[in-house]
Design a protein around this motif. Structure first.
Motif, PDB file in Angstrom:
ATOM      1  N   TRP A 183       0.828  -1.219   0.000  1.00  9.86           N
ATOM      2  CA  TRP A 183       0.000   0.000   0.000  1.00  9.86           C
ATOM      3  C   TRP A 183       0.856   1.260   0.000  1.00  9.86           C
ATOM      4  O   TRP A 183       0.553   2.212  -0.704  1.00  9.86           O
ATOM      5  CB  TRP A 183      -0.932   0.004   1.225  1.00  9.86           C
ATOM      6  CG  TRP A 183      -2.107  -0.905   1.039  1.00  9.86           C
ATOM      7  CD1 TRP A 183      -2.405  -1.628  -0.061  1.00  9.86           C
ATOM      8  CD2 TRP A 183      -3.128  -1.164   2.000  1.00  9.86           C
ATOM      9  NE1 TRP A 183      -3.546  -2.346   0.133  1.00  9.86           N
ATOM     10  CE2 TRP A 183      -4.031  -2.084   1.401  1.00  9.86           C
ATOM     11  CE3 TRP A 183      -3.386  -0.746   3.291  1.00  9.86           C
ATOM     12  CZ2 TRP A 183      -5.155  -2.566   2.050  1.00  9.86           C
ATOM     13  CZ3 TRP A 183      -4.512  -1.221   3.932  1.00  9.86           C
ATOM     14  CH2 TRP A 183      -5.390  -2.135   3.310  1.00  9.86           C
ATOM     15  N   LEU A 232       0.570   4.250  -2.706  1.00 11.03           N
ATOM     16  CA  LEU A 232      -0.076   5.453  -2.181  1.00 11.03           C
ATOM     17  C   LEU A 232       0.077   6.718  -3.040  1.00 11.03           C
ATOM     18  O   LEU A 232      -0.916   7.410  -3.273  1.00 11.03           O
ATOM     19  CB  LEU A 232       0.391   5.713  -0.740  1.00 11.03           C
ATOM     20  CG  LEU A 232      -0.661   6.392   0.144  1.00 11.03           C
ATOM     21  CD1 LEU A 232      -1.971   5.627   0.126  1.00 11.03           C
ATOM     22  CD2 LEU A 232      -0.154   6.553   1.566  1.00 11.03           C
ATOM     23  N   MET A 263      -2.306   6.605  -5.802  1.00 15.19           N
ATOM     24  CA  MET A 263      -3.678   6.608  -5.283  1.00 15.19           C
ATOM     25  C   MET A 263      -4.080   7.998  -4.808  1.00 15.19           C
ATOM     26  O   MET A 263      -5.204   8.438  -5.012  1.00 15.19           O
ATOM     27  CB  MET A 263      -3.800   5.607  -4.116  1.00 15.19           C
ATOM     28  CG  MET A 263      -3.691   4.172  -4.541  1.00 15.19           C
ATOM     29  SD  MET A 263      -5.021   3.680  -5.646  1.00 15.19           S
ATOM     30  CE  MET A 263      -6.301   3.315  -4.456  1.00 15.19           C
ATOM     31  N   LEU A 264      -3.133   8.674  -4.150  1.00 15.78           N
ATOM     32  CA  LEU A 264      -3.461  10.008  -3.643  1.00 15.78           C
ATOM     33  C   LEU A 264      -3.732  10.979  -4.783  1.00 15.78           C
ATOM     34  O   LEU A 264      -4.612  11.842  -4.680  1.00 15.78           O
ATOM     35  CB  LEU A 264      -2.333  10.537  -2.751  1.00 15.78           C
ATOM     36  CG  LEU A 264      -2.272   9.916  -1.359  1.00 15.78           C
ATOM     37  CD1 LEU A 264      -1.130  10.530  -0.554  1.00 15.78           C
ATOM     38  CD2 LEU A 264      -3.593  10.077  -0.609  1.00 15.78           C
ATOM     39  N   LEU A 278      -7.127  10.234  -5.772  1.00 12.49           N
ATOM     40  CA  LEU A 278      -8.062  10.761  -4.779  1.00 12.49           C
ATOM     41  C   LEU A 278      -8.258  12.267  -4.972  1.00 12.49           C
ATOM     42  O   LEU A 278      -9.364  12.790  -4.868  1.00 12.49           O
ATOM     43  CB  LEU A 278      -7.537  10.467  -3.363  1.00 12.49           C
ATOM     44  CG  LEU A 278      -8.400  10.949  -2.197  1.00 12.49           C
ATOM     45  CD1 LEU A 278      -9.756  10.278  -2.205  1.00 12.49           C
ATOM     46  CD2 LEU A 278      -7.697  10.688  -0.865  1.00 12.49           C
ATOM     47  N   LEU A 333      -9.755   8.154  -8.561  1.00  7.23           N
ATOM     48  CA  LEU A 333      -9.311   7.122  -7.623  1.00  7.23           C
ATOM     49  C   LEU A 333      -9.486   5.697  -8.175  1.00  7.23           C
ATOM     50  O   LEU A 333      -8.558   4.876  -8.127  1.00  7.23           O
ATOM     51  CB  LEU A 333     -10.087   7.287  -6.308  1.00  7.23           C
ATOM     52  CG  LEU A 333      -9.629   6.449  -5.115  1.00  7.23           C
ATOM     53  CD1 LEU A 333      -8.159   6.655  -4.829  1.00  7.23           C
ATOM     54  CD2 LEU A 333     -10.464   6.830  -3.882  1.00  7.23           C
ATOM     55  N   LEU A 392      -7.593  -0.985  -0.758  1.00  8.79           N
ATOM     56  CA  LEU A 392      -7.042   0.340  -0.456  1.00  8.79           C
ATOM     57  C   LEU A 392      -7.966   1.434  -1.022  1.00  8.79           C
ATOM     58  O   LEU A 392      -8.231   2.454  -0.362  1.00  8.79           O
ATOM     59  CB  LEU A 392      -5.631   0.474  -1.046  1.00  8.79           C
ATOM     60  CG  LEU A 392      -4.949   1.831  -0.819  1.00  8.79           C
ATOM     61  CD1 LEU A 392      -4.801   2.130   0.670  1.00  8.79           C
ATOM     62  CD2 LEU A 392      -3.574   1.870  -1.490  1.00  8.79           C
ATOM     63  N   ALA A 393      -8.476   1.202  -2.253  1.00  8.08           N
ATOM     64  CA  ALA A 393      -9.389   2.192  -2.850  1.00  8.08           C
ATOM     65  C   ALA A 393     -10.613   2.363  -1.957  1.00  8.08           C
ATOM     66  O   ALA A 393     -11.037   3.494  -1.668  1.00  8.08           O
ATOM     67  CB  ALA A 393      -9.809   1.749  -4.247  1.00  8.08           C
ATOM     68  N   CYS A 431      -9.789   4.411   0.968  1.00  8.57           N
ATOM     69  CA  CYS A 431      -9.688   5.831   0.616  1.00  8.57           C
ATOM     70  C   CYS A 431     -11.061   6.489   0.575  1.00  8.57           C
ATOM     71  O   CYS A 431     -11.255   7.599   1.074  1.00  8.57           O
ATOM     72  CB  CYS A 431      -8.991   6.004  -0.737  1.00  8.57           C
ATOM     73  SG  CYS A 431      -7.228   5.689  -0.691  1.00  8.57           S
ATOM     74  N   TYR A 432     -12.040   5.809  -0.071  1.00  9.53           N
ATOM     75  CA  TYR A 432     -13.391   6.364  -0.111  1.00  9.53           C
ATOM     76  C   TYR A 432     -13.973   6.484   1.303  1.00  9.53           C
ATOM     77  O   TYR A 432     -14.594   7.477   1.668  1.00  9.53           O
ATOM     78  CB  TYR A 432     -14.328   5.490  -0.970  1.00  9.53           C
ATOM     79  CG  TYR A 432     -14.137   5.687  -2.457  1.00  9.53           C
ATOM     80  CD1 TYR A 432     -14.512   6.880  -3.066  1.00  9.53           C
ATOM     81  CD2 TYR A 432     -13.592   4.682  -3.244  1.00  9.53           C
ATOM     82  CE1 TYR A 432     -14.334   7.061  -4.431  1.00  9.53           C
ATOM     83  CE2 TYR A 432     -13.422   4.850  -4.612  1.00  9.53           C
ATOM     84  CZ  TYR A 432     -13.788   6.049  -5.203  1.00  9.53           C
ATOM     85  OH  TYR A 432     -13.608   6.234  -6.540  1.00  9.53           O
TER      86      TYR A 432
END
Lengths: 217, 261
Positions: free
Chosen positions: A7, A11, A14-15, A18, A170, A190-191, A194-195
């Motif tokens: 992760w 990240l 992913m960020l 996001l 995302l 992980l997604a 994040c949500y």
């Protein structure tokens, strides 16, 4: 390999996804709520044309799945020579969605304001404009706040639909990562986190507001 | 019957109300059946009668909160023929010349007491904020609530809210004040605070029309007592005379019911 280590590696990408999701949600809310207010006035307007137009926009926005609207904007409108970037199309579709849903919440809020308030404004000689913007709206919006926060959460989660037209949000980031090393379980978990990290605290705030409202009602 | 001389507070020319043959119906249901009433400037008229008699509707016709279906209204120097289009400007002038106080107060809950009184002055009369605030403070002091200026209505008792509502109406310097059961939502004791303010107003020479169930107030303060029943005025005149010797059987029945309570 350890999930946490994986992760950590995912990240940064992913960020950035996001960030795009939050941007689209912010646009949907910032543009959608004022439009929702406008629509809520249109659907109550005494002029039949304005009322019908407002109703059509609201009912399409609420009746059609957001994905259908998204496809219509992105793939359909170019037929009429109107082409948008994928992120623009996502924003337009979600603004429509947010405006339609928020208009119903705002309409209910405005209608919940006691009739005596309009009468008091009337006998004081306040103009229709002042009556709406200074007397009715501040009170109606107050009772609409919890509902509007619910729509905001819904919009944030709705940004995941933009994945379908390749917006680098995302979900798209997660899918890209997953298709590189096939660790779909880890990456979509992980997604989801994040949500949830955004949505769950937002829900708590909504509940807090709802409680506060009912106390002062 | 003229009351005490007007104080300097009434710069506005003092004009009465003439209502002629006011008719009002909702579908087949008649609410007002050819009702006429003269209110002399500087007098207090009390409107009493059983519920459903049309008292409130009649009162609400005076400032066109209800549109009558027929008749003529002359109020504060404006003549209005219902059914004809009235210019919004004339309507706004009429509304600010006629103050109204409701049973349910109807203060704006999102504004402080001061702002409730100050805001309409700025928007309707174009007063500056300072001027309007100053007038609002004067009026709050007059109704005994200066210390509540910065409170929201939700933090005031019913009697306090009603007194703020009276101050809000007075702030627009109306020449006529209408009261629609101003104490009916209040405990009897709290109602007295409100009645005291109204007595003072009457003593200052304000033209007032009051729909009320407060018989003592009607007897002591009003110059004319008007009894309504079944969509009509059935009796009117000197309050003491009517209360001690009602001419109509319907009035007798109503008074007995109220006074023996």
């Amino acid at each position: 390999m350890n999930w946490l280590q994986q992760w950590a590696g995912y990240l940064p990408q992913m960020l950035s996804g996001l960030g795009v999701s939050l941007f689209i949600a912010a646009v949907a809310i910032v543009a959608g709520y004022p439009l929702g207010l406008l629509l809520s006035v249109m659907v109550q307007h005494r002029n039949l044309v304005i009322r019908t137009l407002g109703l059509a926009i609201v009912e399409i926005g609420r009746g059609a799945p957001a994905l259908v609207i998204l496809y219509l904007v992105y793939y359909g409108l170019p037929k009429f020579g109107i082409a948008f970037e994928s992120i623009q199309a996502a924003c337009i579709a979600l603004v429509w969605n947010a405006a339609a849903y928020s208009s119903e919440i705002i309409r209910a809020g405005l209608q919940s304001v006691a009739r005596g308030q309009t009468e008091a404004a009337y006998v004081l000689g306040l103009s229709g404009r002042d009556t709406f913007f200074r007397v009715i709206m501040p009170q109606g919006m107050r009772s609409a706040i919890p509902g509007l926060m619910g729509v905001a959460i819904q919009m944030f989660q709705g940004t995941s639909l933009a994945y379908a037209i390749a917006v680098p949000e995302l979900m798209k980031s997660a899918y890209n990562i997953g298709s590189e090393d096939f660790n779909y379980l880890q990456i979509f978990t992980l997604a989801g986190i994040c949500y949830a990290v955004i949505s769950i605290p937002a829900t708590w705030i909504t509940v807090y507001f709802e409680k506060r409202m009912s106390r002062h009602a | 019957m003229a009351k005490s001389t007007p104080t300097e507070a009434h710069r506005v020319p003092r004009l009465g109300i003439q209502l002629e043959n006011i008719r009002k119906h909702y579908g087949d249901h008649v609410v007002l059946d050819d009702v006429s009433l003269d209110v002399e400037p500087g007098t207090v008229t009390a409107l009493i009668g059983p519920s459903g008699a049309g008292k409130s509707t009649f009162l609400r016709c005076i400032n066109l909160l209800e549109q009558p279906d027929g008749g003529t209204i002359r109020v504060a120097g404006h003549t209005i023929e219902p059914g004809k289009n009235i210019a919004p400007k004339d309507l706004a002038r009429l509304r600010s010349a006629v103050g109204m106080v409701f049973q349910s107060f109807n203060l704006f809950p999102h504004m402080t007491a001061l702002k409730n009184i100050s805001f309409p002055q700025q928007r309707v009369l174009g007063r500056s904020k300072d001027e309007a605030d100053e007038r609002a403070m004067q009026l709050l002091e007059r109704v005994g609530l200066k210390d509540k200026a910065h409170q929201h209505p939700g933090r005031c008792s019913g009697g306090q809210q009603q007194r703020i509502a009276i101050a809000r109406a007075l702030a627009l310097d109306p020449s006529i004040m209408l009261f629609d059961e101003p104490t009916s939502a209040l405990d009897p004791e709290v109602g007295l605070e409100v009645l005291a303010v109204m007595r003072e107003l009457a003593a200052d020479g304000m033209t007032m029309v009051v729909v009320t169930h407060e018989m003592q107030f009607a007897r002591d303060v009003s110059d004319t007592l008007v009894v309504m029943a079944d969509c009509k005025i059935i009796e009117q005149g000197d309050p003491r005379a009517i209360m001690s010797d009602p001419q109509e059987a319907r009035t007798r029945r109503f008074l007995r019911a109220v006074l023996e309570r």
